[in-house]
Design a protein around this motif. Sequence first.
Motif, PDB file in Angstrom:
ATOM      1  N   LEU A  48      -6.975  49.379  12.812  1.00 33.28           N
ATOM      2  CA  LEU A  48      -5.869  48.564  12.316  1.00 33.28           C
ATOM      3  C   LEU A  48      -4.660  49.435  12.055  1.00 33.28           C
ATOM      4  O   LEU A  48      -4.737  50.654  12.052  1.00 33.28           O
ATOM      5  CB  LEU A  48      -6.284  47.802  11.052  1.00 33.28           C
ATOM      6  N   THR A  49      -3.564  48.754  11.855  1.00 37.15           N
ATOM      7  CA  THR A  49      -2.313  49.427  11.524  1.00 37.15           C
ATOM      8  C   THR A  49      -1.731  48.783  10.280  1.00 37.15           C
ATOM      9  O   THR A  49      -2.299  47.839   9.728  1.00 37.15           O
ATOM     10  CB  THR A  49      -1.328  49.364  12.713  1.00 37.15           C
ATOM     11  N   LEU A  50      -0.617  49.295   9.863  1.00 34.23           N
ATOM     12  CA  LEU A  50       0.120  48.743   8.735  1.00 34.23           C
ATOM     13  C   LEU A  50       1.499  48.321   9.232  1.00 34.23           C
ATOM     14  O   LEU A  50       1.955  48.788  10.271  1.00 34.23           O
ATOM     15  CB  LEU A  50       0.267  49.799   7.629  1.00 34.23           C
ATOM     16  N   THR A  51       2.162  47.473   8.481  1.00 33.82           N
ATOM     17  CA  THR A  51       3.499  47.047   8.902  1.00 33.82           C
ATOM     18  C   THR A  51       4.492  48.192   8.842  1.00 33.82           C
ATOM     19  O   THR A  51       5.517  48.164   9.498  1.00 33.82           O
ATOM     20  CB  THR A  51       4.008  45.869   8.053  1.00 33.82           C
ATOM     21  N   SER A  52       4.159  49.228   8.051  1.00 35.82           N
ATOM     22  CA  SER A  52       5.012  50.408   7.941  1.00 35.82           C
ATOM     23  C   SER A  52       4.143  51.636   7.687  1.00 35.82           C
ATOM     24  O   SER A  52       3.226  51.565   6.855  1.00 35.82           O
ATOM     25  CB  SER A  52       5.996  50.242   6.786  1.00 35.82           C
ATOM     26  N   PRO A  53       4.412  52.745   8.359  1.00 42.50           N
ATOM     27  CA  PRO A  53       3.636  53.958   8.093  1.00 42.50           C
ATOM     28  C   PRO A  53       3.767  54.454   6.649  1.00 42.50           C
ATOM     29  O   PRO A  53       2.927  55.201   6.178  1.00 42.50           O
ATOM     30  CB  PRO A  53       4.226  54.990   9.057  1.00 42.50           C
ATOM     31  N   THR A  54       4.802  54.016   5.955  1.00 44.49           N
ATOM     32  CA  THR A  54       5.000  54.454   4.571  1.00 44.49           C
ATOM     33  C   THR A  54       4.452  53.454   3.546  1.00 44.49           C
ATOM     34  O   THR A  54       4.719  53.596   2.354  1.00 44.49           O
ATOM     35  CB  THR A  54       6.496  54.691   4.292  1.00 44.49           C
ATOM     36  N   CYS A  55       3.688  52.483   4.007  1.00 42.35           N
ATOM     37  CA  CYS A  55       3.115  51.474   3.108  1.00 42.35           C
ATOM     38  C   CYS A  55       2.263  52.162   2.039  1.00 42.35           C
ATOM     39  O   CYS A  55       1.319  52.889   2.354  1.00 42.35           O
ATOM     40  CB  CYS A  55       2.260  50.484   3.888  1.00 42.35           C
ATOM     41  N   PRO A  56       2.579  51.939   0.770  1.00 47.97           N
ATOM     42  CA  PRO A  56       1.827  52.610  -0.293  1.00 47.97           C
ATOM     43  C   PRO A  56       0.453  51.988  -0.561  1.00 47.97           C
ATOM     44  O   PRO A  56      -0.336  52.545  -1.313  1.00 47.97           O
ATOM     45  CB  PRO A  56       2.738  52.451  -1.510  1.00 47.97           C
ATOM     46  N   LEU A  57       0.165  50.849   0.062  1.00 45.22           N
ATOM     47  CA  LEU A  57      -1.089  50.152  -0.214  1.00 45.22           C
ATOM     48  C   LEU A  57      -2.072  50.218   0.955  1.00 45.22           C
ATOM     49  O   LEU A  57      -2.985  49.408   1.035  1.00 45.22           O
ATOM     50  CB  LEU A  57      -0.793  48.700  -0.589  1.00 45.22           C
ATOM     51  N   GLY A  58      -1.904  51.195   1.819  1.00 47.74           N
ATOM     52  CA  GLY A  58      -2.808  51.341   2.959  1.00 47.74           C
ATOM     53  C   GLY A  58      -4.258  51.489   2.539  1.00 47.74           C
ATOM     54  O   GLY A  58      -5.152  50.868   3.124  1.00 47.74           O
ATOM     55  N   ASP A  59      -4.514  52.283   1.506  1.00 53.20           N
ATOM     56  CA  ASP A  59      -5.887  52.480   1.032  1.00 53.20           C
ATOM     57  C   ASP A  59      -6.479  51.177   0.499  1.00 53.20           C
ATOM     58  O   ASP A  59      -7.671  50.910   0.676  1.00 53.20           O
ATOM     59  CB  ASP A  59      -5.934  53.553  -0.054  1.00 53.20           C
ATOM     60  N   VAL A  60      -5.663  50.372  -0.143  1.00 60.56           N
ATOM     61  CA  VAL A  60      -6.120  49.080  -0.659  1.00 60.56           C
ATOM     62  C   VAL A  60      -6.505  48.169   0.505  1.00 60.56           C
ATOM     63  O   VAL A  60      -7.553  47.521   0.477  1.00 60.56           O
ATOM     64  CB  VAL A  60      -5.029  48.416  -1.533  1.00 60.56           C
ATOM     65  N   LEU A  61      -5.683  48.135   1.527  1.00 65.90           N
ATOM     66  CA  LEU A  61      -5.961  47.293   2.681  1.00 65.90           C
ATOM     67  C   LEU A  61      -7.242  47.735   3.383  1.00 65.90           C
ATOM     68  O   LEU A  61      -8.078  46.896   3.746  1.00 65.90           O
ATOM     69  CB  LEU A  61      -4.779  47.305   3.658  1.00 65.90           C
ATOM     70  N   ILE A  62      -7.420  49.020   3.566  1.00 66.68           N
ATOM     71  CA  ILE A  62      -8.644  49.521   4.201  1.00 66.68           C
ATOM     72  C   ILE A  62      -9.869  49.136   3.377  1.00 66.68           C
ATOM     73  O   ILE A  62     -10.878  48.674   3.915  1.00 66.68           O
ATOM     74  CB  ILE A  62      -8.556  51.046   4.412  1.00 66.68           C
ATOM     75  N   ALA A  63      -9.790  49.281   2.068  1.00 71.17           N
ATOM     76  CA  ALA A  63     -10.908  48.895   1.194  1.00 71.17           C
ATOM     77  C   ALA A  63     -11.187  47.398   1.283  1.00 71.17           C
ATOM     78  O   ALA A  63     -12.349  46.978   1.305  1.00 71.17           O
ATOM     79  CB  ALA A  63     -10.618  49.302  -0.251  1.00 71.17           C
TER      80      ALA A  63
END
Length: 102
Positions: A48-63
């Motif tokens: 998966l990806t994020l809407t922005s590489p600087t998204c601060p909630l990437g770890d939350v989304l992965i979890a």
Amino acid sequence: MTTQNPPDFDAILDALSEVADPELGVGIVPLGLIYEAHADGATLHVTLTLTSPTCPLGDVLIADVEDALTARFPGFAPAVTLTFEPPWTPERMSPAARAAMS
């Protein structure tokens, strides 16, 4: 090891349809954040990806993705990979996601 048949792409996407982007509140499937999903034995691989590489909630989304897969497919281990190639663009969004964002 599980004795269940591994889920296919559509079943994995269905499980992930319950996961929302924590900042946008829109599902990650209609946002087009899932690039790949497949089972390999008892492992469920999701890229998966994020809407922005600087998204601060990437770890939350992965979890959240790991939790959704574990809940829906007991006996299978999630393996989530984050990528930014190709970069996400709004063109990946479904019409329903576009409507929710407007």
